[in-house]
Scaffold this active site. Structure first.
Site, PDB file in Angstrom:
ATOM      1  N   ASP A   1      37.803  81.229   3.462  1.00  0.00           N
ATOM      2  CA  ASP A   1      38.134  82.059   4.207  1.00  0.00           C
ATOM      3  C   ASP A   1      36.646  83.130   3.715  1.00  0.00           C
ATOM      4  O   ASP A   1      36.687  83.777   3.633  1.00  0.00           O
ATOM      5  CB  ASP A   1      38.884  83.421   3.983  1.00  0.00           C
TER       6      ASP A   1
ATOM      7  N   HIS B   1      42.516  78.165  15.292  1.00  0.00           N
ATOM      8  CA  HIS B   1      41.934  79.752  15.055  1.00  0.00           C
ATOM      9  C   HIS B   1      40.713  79.805  14.833  1.00  0.00           C
ATOM     10  O   HIS B   1      40.171  80.411  15.343  1.00  0.00           O
ATOM     11  CB  HIS B   1      42.544  79.957  13.133  1.00  0.00           C
TER      12      HIS B   1
END
Length: 427
Positions: A236, A334
């Site tokens: 992330d 995403h």
């Protein structure tokens, strides 16, 4: 990037009448005077009888990040292992003078705490044996603060309530607030200690509105160099911008390109979202399906547009196709929907942490991401990206946005001065 400036036990000189005597006279909370605890001494711990008898190196705990610089710390510094986020609301009638006094007290305490020094005469000793542990304290201002402090004419135009996004289920009690404090460190006790100090110093001036605790990977714990993972197991922050890149300061600092307020020069905007992850549903997906939802391989972080062993830093090729003509990175993946190329160049500097707060009444985990992003103008950063994500991102069905807030982050405290001085003493 913050730059180091010396911190002394003498306190600030005279900027804005910000002196030790002023603080002691207004805080009423036992601010320490004349403490001689050095950083080196604070960074070494000793095991007592019956305690942990492993050798103590003090390397992790002795790391100190500068409190003052061009910008506030806690933005471009390497992510720490722990965070305490807390929002405060000003008490009725506090006004500009009360806000100034609070920010002076917080500045004095934060500068000492980030140097590994106690900030109170009667310290609660939560972090007594610990050094600074890369502690940073970052303060931001909510839109409502400007009206309460008589500063409505100095509120940035970009500091407006975030628009409603499809799928939002926001709890107002866990978002917004007049002031926000982001406290980061590599030890949980250090972050809790700093929060308790700031909370006590706010007594009579501001009350705690909401609080959230988060965590990330501890520095040095990983077996290889890779971006930290979130609770979905995905790396992330791979493509986060880095200081020194072209236009970095323009995009992430400056206070808004369309309507800059002079006092916010060198400042930023912080957007906060508490995002619960539907982990039971996510973990039921096969790994290859998870990877298509994200657009990256789970094991290495490499994009699906490149070879499996190419590494997470490999440039994403959104046009890459499989032999059958389908997109290697799906249209609703995403990383495709969030990419600057899909959002007219919109970009943010993300600094998020995971949270896990037990179980909800239905037995599902109350866990997810404390999303934190800094940008020069949320109208050109977070808002267009989130609007796109809420409509087209396949990851959205595994997420619930439960709290939200936006804050103007002033530049660093000037030498000898206090956080927010540029706003409160602007001519």
């Amino acid at each position: 990037m913050s730059t180091s400036q010396d911190s002394t036990d003498q306190g600030p000189a005279d900027a804005g009448n910000f002196t030790r005597r002023t603080l002691l006279g207004t805080a009423g909370a036992g601010l320490l005077v004349g403490a001689g605890v050095g950083v080196a001494g604070a960074g070494v711990a000793y095991a007592g009888a019956g305690g942990d008898d492993r050798p103590v190196t003090g390397v992790l705990g002795s790391t100190r990040l500068p409190f003052r610089g061009d910008h506030q710390s806690g933005i471009t510094d390497p992510p720490q292992a722990r965070v305490q986020l807390a929002a405060f609301d000003l008490a009725g009638g506090v006004g500009r003078d009360g806000l100034r006094s609070l920010l002076q007290r917080w500045t004095w305490a934060a500068e000492r705490l980030t140097a590994g020094q106690p900030a109170e005469e009667s310290d609660n000793q939560i972090a007594l044996d610990l050094g600074p542990c890369s502690l940073t304290v970052t303060v931001g201002f909510g839109a409502t603060m400007f009206d309460k402090a008589g500063l409505a004419d100095r509120r940035p135009a970009a500091l407006e309530p975030l628009p409603a996004f499809p799928g939002d289920a926001l709890d107002p009690a866990r978002g917004d607030g007049d002031l926000i404090v982001q406290i980061c460190a590599d030890d949980a006790l250090v972050t809790v200690h700093a929060l308790r100090v700031l909370q006590r110093l706010a007594t009579g001036t501001a009350t705690l509105r909401w609080q959230a605790a988060g965590f990330s990977r501890t520095p040095g714990a990983a077996s290889r160099k890779i971006t930290a993972r979130n609770l979905m197991g995905q790396v992330d922050g791979t493509n986060n911008p880095r200081p020194g890149e072209e236009n970095f300061n323009k995009v992430y600092y400056g206070g808004g390109s369309n309507d800059p307020q002079p006092w916010l020069g060198g400042g930023s905007f912080l957007v906060y979202r508490r995002i619960r992850m539907l982990l039971d549903n996510w973990e039921a997906l096969p790994v290859d399906r998870q990877e298509r939802v994200i657009g990256r391989r789970k094991s290495t972080g490499s994009p699906l547009s490149a070879a499996a062993d190419s590494g997470e830093r490999t440039k994403v090729d959104l046009a890459a196709q499989n032999p059958d003509g389908s997109l290697k990175i799906p249209a609703d993946a995403h990383i495709r929907v969030a990419a600057p190329a899909s959002n007219s160049g919109a970009a943010m500097l993300r600094r998020s942490f995971s949270y896990h707060d037990g179980l909800l009444p239905d037995g599902s985990p109350d866990a997810g991401l404390l999303f934190i992003a800094f940008q020069g103008d949320p109208r050109e950063g977070f808002i267009p990206v989130q609007r796109n994500l809420s409509r087209a991102d396949s990851l959205a069905r595994f997420l619930r946005h439960e709290a939200s807030g936006m804050y103007a982050v002033p530049p660093s405290a000037p030498l000898g001065g206090y956080l927010g001085q540029q706003l409160l003493e602007a001519r």
